[in-house]
Design a protein around this motif. Sequence first.
Motif, mmCIF file in Angstrom:
data_model
loop_
_atom_site.group_PDB
_atom_site.id
_atom_site.type_symbol
_atom_site.label_atom_id
_atom_site.label_comp_id
_atom_site.label_asym_id
_atom_site.label_seq_id
_atom_site.Cartn_x
_atom_site.Cartn_y
_atom_site.Cartn_z
ATOM 1 N N PRO A 1 0.819 -1.226 0.000
ATOM 2 C CA PRO A 1 0.000 0.000 0.000
ATOM 3 C C PRO A 1 0.847 1.270 0.000
ATOM 4 C CG PRO A 1 -0.786 -1.576 1.654
ATOM 5 C CD PRO A 1 0.527 -2.088 1.156
ATOM 6 N N ASP A 2 2.047 1.191 0.617
ATOM 7 C CA ASP A 2 2.919 2.366 0.660
ATOM 8 C C ASP A 2 3.355 2.791 -0.742
ATOM 9 O OD1 ASP A 2 2.751 2.401 3.401
ATOM 10 O OD2 ASP A 2 4.597 1.240 3.700
ATOM 11 N N LEU A 3 3.633 1.802 -1.620
ATOM 12 C CA LEU A 3 4.009 2.144 -2.991
ATOM 13 C C LEU A 3 2.873 2.872 -3.698
ATOM 14 C CD1 LEU A 3 5.855 1.854 -5.553
ATOM 15 C CD2 LEU A 3 4.507 -0.184 -6.062
ATOM 16 N N TRP A 4 1.670 2.349 -3.604
ATOM 17 C CA TRP A 4 0.554 2.958 -4.322
ATOM 18 C C TRP A 4 0.178 4.298 -3.731
ATOM 19 C CZ3 TRP A 4 0.135 1.105 -8.853
ATOM 20 C CH2 TRP A 4 0.454 -0.231 -9.095
ATOM 21 N N GLN A 5 0.362 4.452 -2.414
ATOM 22 C CA GLN A 5 0.128 5.764 -1.816
ATOM 23 C C GLN A 5 1.157 6.776 -2.321
ATOM 24 O OE1 GLN A 5 -2.467 6.739 0.270
ATOM 25 N NE2 GLN A 5 -1.616 8.753 -0.233
ATOM 26 N N ALA A 6 2.436 6.337 -2.384
ATOM 27 C CA ALA A 6 3.489 7.224 -2.901
ATOM 28 C C ALA A 6 3.259 7.538 -4.372
ATOM 29 C CB ALA A 6 4.865 6.587 -2.705
ATOM 30 N N ALA A 7 2.817 6.531 -5.152
ATOM 31 C CA ALA A 7 2.536 6.766 -6.570
ATOM 32 C C ALA A 7 1.379 7.749 -6.737
ATOM 33 C CB ALA A 7 2.213 5.443 -7.259
ATOM 34 N N TRP A 8 0.333 7.571 -5.925
ATOM 35 C CA TRP A 8 -0.798 8.498 -6.005
ATOM 36 C C TRP A 8 -0.373 9.908 -5.605
ATOM 37 C CZ3 TRP A 8 -5.014 10.049 -7.967
ATOM 38 C CH2 TRP A 8 -5.867 10.938 -7.313
ATOM 39 N N ASN A 9 0.407 10.023 -4.527
ATOM 40 C CA ASN A 9 0.915 11.341 -4.131
ATOM 41 C C ASN A 9 1.733 11.969 -5.248
ATOM 42 O OD1 ASN A 9 -0.240 11.130 -1.596
ATOM 43 N ND2 ASN A 9 1.645 10.484 -0.572
ATOM 44 N N THR A 10 2.576 11.154 -5.877
ATOM 45 C CA THR A 10 3.411 11.668 -6.963
ATOM 46 C C THR A 10 2.557 12.203 -8.102
ATOM 47 O OG1 THR A 10 5.147 10.075 -6.430
ATOM 48 C CG2 THR A 10 5.231 11.086 -8.607
ATOM 49 N N ILE A 11 1.567 11.422 -8.522
ATOM 50 C CA ILE A 11 0.764 11.806 -9.686
ATOM 51 C C ILE A 11 -0.027 13.077 -9.411
ATOM 52 C CG2 ILE A 11 -1.206 11.117 -11.113
ATOM 53 C CD1 ILE A 11 -0.163 8.224 -10.877
ATOM 54 N N TRP A 12 -0.693 13.129 -8.249
ATOM 55 C CA TRP A 12 -1.562 14.292 -8.071
ATOM 56 C C TRP A 12 -0.799 15.529 -7.605
ATOM 57 C CZ3 TRP A 12 -3.167 17.387 -4.022
ATOM 58 C CH2 TRP A 12 -2.892 16.983 -2.710
ATOM 59 N N ILE A 13 0.260 15.355 -6.804
ATOM 60 C CA ILE A 13 1.050 16.521 -6.391
ATOM 61 C C ILE A 13 1.808 17.101 -7.582
ATOM 62 C CG2 ILE A 13 3.057 17.247 -5.036
ATOM 63 C CD1 ILE A 13 2.143 15.290 -2.860
ATOM 64 N N VAL A 14 2.543 16.232 -8.287
ATOM 65 C CA VAL A 14 3.303 16.708 -9.448
ATOM 66 C C VAL A 14 2.350 17.151 -10.553
ATOM 67 C CG1 VAL A 14 5.000 16.060 -11.191
ATOM 68 C CG2 VAL A 14 5.252 15.227 -8.854
ATOM 69 N N GLY A 15 1.222 16.451 -10.715
ATOM 70 C CA GLY A 15 0.258 16.823 -11.748
ATOM 71 C C GLY A 15 -0.335 18.205 -11.524
ATOM 72 N N ILE A 16 -0.797 18.480 -10.301
ATOM 73 C CA ILE A 16 -1.368 19.801 -10.003
ATOM 74 C C ILE A 16 -0.313 20.884 -10.175
ATOM 75 C CG2 ILE A 16 -2.270 21.241 -8.133
ATOM 76 C CD1 ILE A 16 -3.780 18.828 -7.118
ATOM 77 N N ALA A 17 0.883 20.638 -9.644
ATOM 78 C CA ALA A 17 1.950 21.637 -9.773
ATOM 79 C C ALA A 17 2.300 21.890 -11.231
ATOM 80 C CB ALA A 17 3.191 21.173 -9.005
ATOM 81 N N SER A 18 2.309 20.844 -12.049
ATOM 82 C CA SER A 18 2.667 20.992 -13.459
ATOM 83 C C SER A 18 1.592 21.754 -14.229
ATOM 84 C CB SER A 18 2.882 19.612 -14.086
ATOM 85 O OG SER A 18 3.902 18.911 -13.422
ATOM 86 N N VAL A 19 0.319 21.440 -13.970
ATOM 87 C CA VAL A 19 -0.764 22.168 -14.644
ATOM 88 C C VAL A 19 -0.736 23.648 -14.257
ATOM 89 C CG1 VAL A 19 -3.272 22.423 -14.786
ATOM 90 C CG2 VAL A 19 -2.247 20.151 -14.908
ATOM 91 N N CYS A 20 -0.551 23.915 -12.966
ATOM 92 C CA CYS A 20 -0.469 25.315 -12.525
ATOM 93 C C CYS A 20 0.733 26.019 -13.159
ATOM 94 C CB CYS A 20 -0.379 25.380 -11.007
ATOM 95 S SG CYS A 20 -1.881 24.867 -10.144
ATOM 96 N N SER A 21 1.867 25.318 -13.235
ATOM 97 C CA SER A 21 3.055 25.908 -13.862
ATOM 98 C C SER A 21 2.796 26.216 -15.332
ATOM 99 C CB SER A 21 4.250 24.953 -13.738
ATOM 100 O OG SER A 21 4.617 24.772 -12.403
ATOM 101 N N GLY A 22 2.140 25.280 -16.047
ATOM 102 C CA GLY A 22 1.855 25.510 -17.458
ATOM 103 C C GLY A 22 0.943 26.696 -17.675
ATOM 104 N N VAL A 23 -0.130 26.806 -16.865
ATOM 105 C CA VAL A 23 -1.061 27.930 -17.004
ATOM 106 C C VAL A 23 -0.372 29.242 -16.654
ATOM 107 C CG1 VAL A 23 -3.185 28.949 -16.109
ATOM 108 C CG2 VAL A 23 -3.094 26.504 -16.595
ATOM 109 N N LEU A 24 0.378 29.248 -15.546
ATOM 110 C CA LEU A 24 1.105 30.464 -15.167
ATOM 111 C C LEU A 24 2.163 30.821 -16.205
ATOM 112 C CD1 LEU A 24 1.577 29.932 -11.315
ATOM 113 C CD2 LEU A 24 0.072 31.579 -12.442
ATOM 114 N N GLY A 25 2.749 29.800 -16.841
ATOM 115 C CA GLY A 25 3.732 30.081 -17.888
ATOM 116 C C GLY A 25 3.110 30.778 -19.081
#
Length: 608
Positions: A394-418
Amino acid sequence: MALADQDITGPVSGRARLRYRLRLMLREPTTLIGILMAALFLYLIVVPILSILTDAASVQFGDERRTGAGLGSFTLYYLRRAFTSPVAYGLFWLPLLNTLKVGFGAIAISVVVGGILAWLIARTDMFGRRWFATALIVPYMLPAWTFALAWTTLFKNRTIGGQPGWLESMGFSPPDWLAYGQFPITIILALHYTPFVILLFGSALRRFDSQLEDSARILGASSRTVAWQVILPLMRPALMSAVVLIFAKCLGEFGVPYVLGLPVKFDVLATSLYRSIGSRQTGVAGVLAGAIMLIGMIAILVDAYLAREARRFVTVGSKGSMNRASRLNRLRLPATGFASTIFVISVCLPILTLALSTVMRRPGSFALSNFTLDFWIGQDLPTVAMRTGILLSPDLWQAAWNTIWIVGIASVCSGVLGILTGYVVVRTSSRPLSVFMRQVTFMPYLVPGIAFAAAYLSLFAVARGPVPALYGTTMILILALMADQMPYASRAGISAMMQLGKDPEEAAQVVGAGWLRRMTSVVIPIQKGSLVTGVLLPFISGIKGLSLFVILAVPATDVLTTFSLRLVDYNYTQAANAVVLIIAGIAYGGTLLAQKLTRTNLAEGLGS
């Protein structure tokens, strides 16, 4: 009477002009949006850096007695402790010396190897050179510490305990200098950054007119003379740029020195900073972060100066310029063998080592009975914490989920702000605002990731005014990643908006479309490719990033990179290597997807 009229009408006309400007600003809010974004970037980029520099010069909690001053008072104690105290050698000067030795060693190897490969790919008839043009930059697509884990899997000895390495299992115990410390760190960073030289140097070589070589040979120059007196002087700007950029990258590299340096207490500046933060020496950490920032800024500014100098070198050759491949003749096969060897060492061997290690019960034993899938999908494993295979954890999938949504939100915000940054920079009538937006969004590029993470920790570790303490939350990771990726997102947005004329917007404005409608219906649809680039590149970088997360993440907000590093600390080698393979696969696949969606080819060179 005239004076009285002036006294009455003057202020009225001033108020009228102000109302007119406000109405115009609301109708065309580019400048207003630019001011709001400038304030946002000021808080997300400049304030954290100022915060950690302030920590370096003010008394921190718990140090009141040592400094003899009150909490928050100005002090030079941390500067003296880091630079002149009895512990300064271990805190700063030895890590600085180690950083310089590793950096210059990596530069020397990567320049020699990368320069030869760049010439073979760009200017010769070597077999398979088009394939090698892409294959040899694969190490740059993968996390650097992927290769560090492969190295320790092969060469690890019993100095730090845990499972033995493959060579030790086979009866050969590698010495410490081969297993840990300066030598392996230098080799791995050199292999990881060799693609930098191939990209930059190769791009310059492709633009070089081969008629210059022919002219020199006609005049009687030998091949060595042509290389040293014709080619290298014109290639010097690109070569020096690669050198400076590699040094700046090595300066902030954390993962490789952490895996291969800490076991033998081989500290570089990045790991020394990490140790200071871990031991709650906030003031010393501020000094070290400031030193890393200063060295990084100097390196990047030197690169900017060299880039300006490079513009003075005009390509000699016009319509008749040629880029003819040199014939290698008898050296064609050895040259291909050399390129193949580098590819095997830098890509095939590390990936194969990691993959095999995840299916071996005992390291280095190639008996068929030793192979198993337990570390991937097994249950009830005989370990203390990892009781199941990594894919069932479960720790792997929790880390994978954290990675996808944290990095995903940050990347979308970065793209829009860019995109918005590009729009403001290109469209605003305020030149100071345009210049400020360009400079402030580029600033994180000057600061190594480990120092930028320390700056964010300094600012958001405690509540400040209306902003609560964010340490331990996902919000600090999102904000830090957004700010760290703004140099790439903003440059993509500025480049895109400079290529977009005003005609489409003006046509929409004529039919009554407001600013928001024009952005959503005209600008963004036209620039969707640039928006995808501004989102995808930060996403790929965030997936394999470690320096930011290792400082700011806690177990509850683990991402894949910090989860794998935690497994390394626990000596769960097979599980850690499996997670790293997952990260490497995502990073490599994401890079290929980015190239396909943006119709670009990384092999064409960063300098093009």
